[in-house]
Scaffold this motif. Structure first.
Motif, PDB file in Angstrom:
ATOM      1  N   ALA A  56       0.951  -0.777   0.565  1.00 35.69           N
ATOM      2  CA  ALA A  56      -0.182   0.497   0.006  1.00 35.69           C
ATOM      3  C   ALA A  56       1.349   0.918   0.066  1.00 35.69           C
ATOM      4  N   LEU A  57       1.950   1.664   0.283  1.00 37.79           N
ATOM      5  CA  LEU A  57       2.841   2.266   1.238  1.00 37.79           C
ATOM      6  C   LEU A  57       3.755   2.097  -0.177  1.00 37.79           C
ATOM      7  N   CYS A  58       3.734   1.720  -0.845  1.00 45.64           N
ATOM      8  CA  CYS A  58       5.009   1.585  -2.216  1.00 45.64           C
ATOM      9  C   CYS A  58       4.213   2.126  -3.220  1.00 45.64           C
ATOM     10  N   LEU A  59       2.767   1.226  -3.236  1.00 44.47           N
ATOM     11  CA  LEU A  59       1.891   2.075  -4.590  1.00 44.47           C
ATOM     12  C   LEU A  59       1.645   3.207  -4.403  1.00 44.47           C
ATOM     13  N   ILE A  60       0.873   3.972  -2.847  1.00 43.65           N
ATOM     14  CA  ILE A  60       1.141   5.182  -2.941  1.00 43.65           C
ATOM     15  C   ILE A  60       2.006   6.098  -3.184  1.00 43.65           C
ATOM     16  N   GLY A  61       3.422   6.244  -2.929  1.00 44.33           N
ATOM     17  CA  GLY A  61       4.427   6.378  -3.534  1.00 44.33           C
ATOM     18  C   GLY A  61       5.107   6.271  -4.669  1.00 44.33           C
TER      19      GLY A  61
END
Length: 395
Positions: A56-61
């Motif tokens: 989730a955090l990598c996709l947001i970034g």
């Protein structure tokens, strides 16, 4: 050179976004574990949320990096759509993992391996079922949001909304049995009718409730078989719940003995056996004669134990010890069959001669038949005289 840097900038931004996402997920997990360092179970359970959190955090970034370093082109809109779908799935995965962590924290706080675990079992049942309902709802909502990201589905939504009434009726009729089981499972969990680890007797089988789902219940039978029943069974059919209010139970041990059974000595032996075992919970331990017919006396022992498993072992122990006690010290108390022999020439009071007309099998079956047989005397003496004369005249 400037063109190379401009073309390579999106890749560098994406790489930095992925590194930042991984670092952020590690930092979040360390903070959570630090704040809950006394929860040993959280360290093991939190691993299920580590992977969806990273995604989730990598996709947001990555979305932020692409939006800042690329133009609004067709390939970017297509890629962004794919990233949105992956992000929705990752967030749903993370939400389900969080529900699992909450379930673990609650179940480890309230232990079920104690004597009085009724409240813990109730909370455990409700939390497990709530987690399953929540996971199903999250999956359905996530799937709906993913479908709504497609323009064609958005255009179709108005038509589906207009016919929602008819569709709901058809779906309700088609899934009536499944929905009944779902609501029955929710009713069982939140009305406290049964709980996980409850001792029940269903279908003449003794076992424990091993699992409660939205549609069926798994009963762990004493011989390691599993009895799987629909949830509606427990809402429509009577069954025994031995741990509904408390786990303490009572049971009996019965003996059919001779009238010379030493009741006082058996009471003393029972007290000795109960005092020497940890299976007895010291609530009830009595010995009584409950019947004295048909040549036997029935000795009934009532004892209590902390749970049904301990009660079964206690009953077996008492039965073995008292049988051994009677065999070794009071063999005359064991059941006997008595036969009485009469001296020669003495006829039993109820014996009848073979010529007794009342022995005839013609009048049998009821007391009225026996009374009628007394009125039947057979042929008189005159009949026999006439018969003898006729025989003599023929000769």
């Amino acid at each position: 050179m400037q063109e190379f840097l401009s073309s390579a900038m999106p890749f560098l931004a994406v790489a930095l976004a992925i590194i930042a996402g991984l670092a952020a997920s590690w930092l979040v997990r360390r903070i959570v574990l630090r704040l809950n360092r006394k929860q040993e179970a959280l360290r093991e359970t939190s691993r299920v949320a580590r992977l969806p959190l990273r995604f989730a955090l990598c996709l947001i970034g990555v979305r932020i990096a692409l939006a800042a370093t690329t133009n609004d082109a067709d390939w970017r809109r297509t890629l962004d759509h794919a990233l949105v779908i992956a992000l929705i799935a990752s967030v749903a995965w993370l939400a389900i993992a969080v529900l699992l962590i909450i379930e673990t924290l609650v179940t480890t706080r309230y232990r079920v391996d104690v004597a009085d675990n009724r409240r813990a079992r109730r909370l455990r049942t409700q939390v497990i079922l709530a987690r399953r309902i929540g996971a199903a709802l999250i999956a359905i909502v996530a799937l709906g949001i993913i479908l709504l990201t497609f323009p064609a589905v958005q255009a179709l939504g108005a038509g589906l909304l207009a016919s929602a009434g008819l569709i709901s009726i058809v779906a309700g009729l088609a899934a009536q049995t499944s929905l009944v089981n779902v609501f029955a499972g929710i009713q069982l969990a939140f009305t406290d009718a049964i709980r996980v680890d409850d001792v029940v007797v269903v279908q003449k089988e003794w076992g424990r409730i091993e699992e409660i789902t939205l549609t069926y219940i798994v009963v762990h039978i004493w011989d390691d078989r599993r009895l799987i029943l629909p949830s509606t069974y427990f809402t429509t059919t009577p069954f025994e719940n031995w741990t509904r209010r408390q786990s303490e139970v009572m049971g009996t041990v019965e003996f059919d003995l001779d009238w010379r059974a030493p009741v006082s000595a058996m009471r003393a032996e029972l007290k000795r056996v109960l005092a020497g075992t940890e299976l007895w919970d010291q609530r009830v331990g009595i010995l009584q004669i409950t019947d004295a017919t048909a040549g036997y006396v029935r000795v009934r022992i009532l004892v209590s134990a902390a749970d049904s498993a301990a009660l079964f072992d206690l009953r077996c122990l008492i039965r073995e010890e008292l049988v051994l006690f009677l065999q070794e010290k009071h063999p005359t108390a064991l059941p006997h069959f008595r036969l009485e022999s009469l001296p020669a020439g003495i006829v039993a009071p109820d014996a009848r001669t073979p010529t007794d007309p009342h022995d005839s099998q013609l009048f049998t079956g009821s007391l009225e038949a026996v009374e009628r047989s007394k009125a039947f005397s057979g042929p008189g003496e005159d009949v026999f005289e006439d018969r003898d004369k006729s025989i003599a005249g023929q000769n």
